[in-house]
Design a protein around this motif. Structure first.
Motif, PDB file in Angstrom:
ATOM      1  N   ALA A  48       0.675 -40.201 -33.996  1.00  0.00           N
ATOM      2  CA  ALA A  48      -0.985 -39.740 -33.831  1.00  0.00           C
ATOM      3  C   ALA A  48      -0.771 -38.301 -34.184  1.00  0.00           C
ATOM      4  N   GLY A  49       0.554 -37.613 -34.051  1.00  0.00           N
ATOM      5  CA  GLY A  49       0.737 -36.174 -34.638  1.00  0.00           C
ATOM      6  C   GLY A  49       0.605 -36.013 -35.841  1.00  0.00           C
ATOM      7  N   ARG A  86      -3.361 -40.561 -29.190  1.00  0.00           N
ATOM      8  CA  ARG A  86      -3.981 -39.136 -28.977  1.00  0.00           C
ATOM      9  C   ARG A  86      -3.883 -38.973 -27.584  1.00  0.00           C
ATOM     10  N   ASP A  87      -4.007 -39.987 -26.772  1.00  0.00           N
ATOM     11  CA  ASP A  87      -4.030 -39.829 -25.368  1.00  0.00           C
ATOM     12  C   ASP A  87      -2.611 -39.413 -24.631  1.00  0.00           C
TER      13      ASP A  87
END
Length: 289
Positions: A48-49, A86-87
């Motif tokens: 996600a990064g 992203r969580d």
């Protein structure tokens, strides 16, 4: 079995496409899918990064069944709750947290913790993504070289010693099969760093020609490509290394790559610009093979 407290062992950086392993954890998700964590995996996940390279296509063989991997993402856990993408509430390397590769299966998949499993990646798809990723790195280096005379201030250099336009201006990078698409924003922030935007659009055809000339020269060398890594865990630092004649290029990278530029075959780019909210946005589409 509780959630793992060690980062997942990963084999994809070395080109691995098949591995045997143990199922560490399995839990249903609210969206109906099943999240599976393995002790070791050769499946490249989405981070996600920096989600530039997507997940591998793969399946898990267990107890005589073949279970398709619908998606594969990076997750994190403190041993109590599994967080995805992203969580994830903490940064990589946070003490007491493990970062894991999470294989997402259909909700009716039957797979038990403690079972032995075989992971199989679609090698052809992986190869096309890997070629696209190396092509992306090559194109960024060639673009930096072509734009080197547009800087009026000292700035950080890339692996070839040229001002790192790609690293300073990149907005979005997407790796695809045998190619990539990168977008750069030439706004006030970049100008303050010393990049000269005047006349950029008018000179775009010449920049494209210079990039393609560099790419043709580099690919013709058939230079070796490898991934250097600090360890075998998901969060260990990894680097894309290109052994050009007379110069070794080293770039931090968590993706997959071929073993030489001979596997890329050919590389070229198409450059275009658009005006977005008063700033020039440059798009570089890279094609390999």
């Amino acid at each position: 079995m509780t959630l793992p407290l060690e980062d997942t062992l990963v084999g994809y950086p070395s080109g691995e496409t098949v591995n045997s392993t143990t199922v560490l954890h399995s839990e249903p998700l609210p969206d109906g899918r099943l999240a599976v964590i393995l002790e070791r995996t050769c499946v490249h996940p989405v981070d996600a990064g920096w989600p530039d390279q997507g997940a591998d296509r793969a399946l898990i063989r267990v107890a005589g069944a073949e279970l398709p991997v619908l998606d594969c993402v990076v997750g994190a856990t403190d041993g109590g709750t599994l967080h995805l993408g992203r969580d994830i509430p903490v940064g990589k390397g946070t003490e007491g947290w493990a970062f894991v590769v999470v294989h997402l299966l259909a909700g009716d998949a039957v797979i038990a913790e403690g079972e032995t499993a075989e992971v199989v990646v679609d090698a052809g798809y992986r190869g096309r993504l890997s070629a696209g990723h190396t092509g992306c790195h090559l194109a960024s280096l060639a673009l930096n070289r072509a734009l080197a005379d547009r800087w009026k201030k000292e700035t950080r250099a890339d692996g070839l010693g040229n001002p790192d336009f790609d690293g300073l201006a990149i907005d979005v990078s997407l790796i695809g099969e045998n190619g990539s698409t990168d977008t750069y924003r030439l706004g006030k922030s970049l100008r303050r760093k010393g990049f000269v935007t005047e006349g950029f659009v008018d000179g775009l055809a010449e920049v494209q020609a210079q990039v393609n000339a560099s790419l043709a020269g580099w690919v013709a060398t058939g230079a070796g490509v490898r991934i250097d890594r600090d360890g075998d865990r998901l969060n260990d630092r990894r680097y894309w290394v290109l052994e050009l004649p007379g110069h070794t290029v080293r770039i931090p990278c968590g993706g997959t790559h071929p073993s030489s530029l001979a596997d890329v075959g050919s590389a070229r780019v198409e450059l275009s610009t658009a005006d977005v909210d008063g700033a020039t946005v440059l798009t570089m589409a890279t094609f390999v093979g």
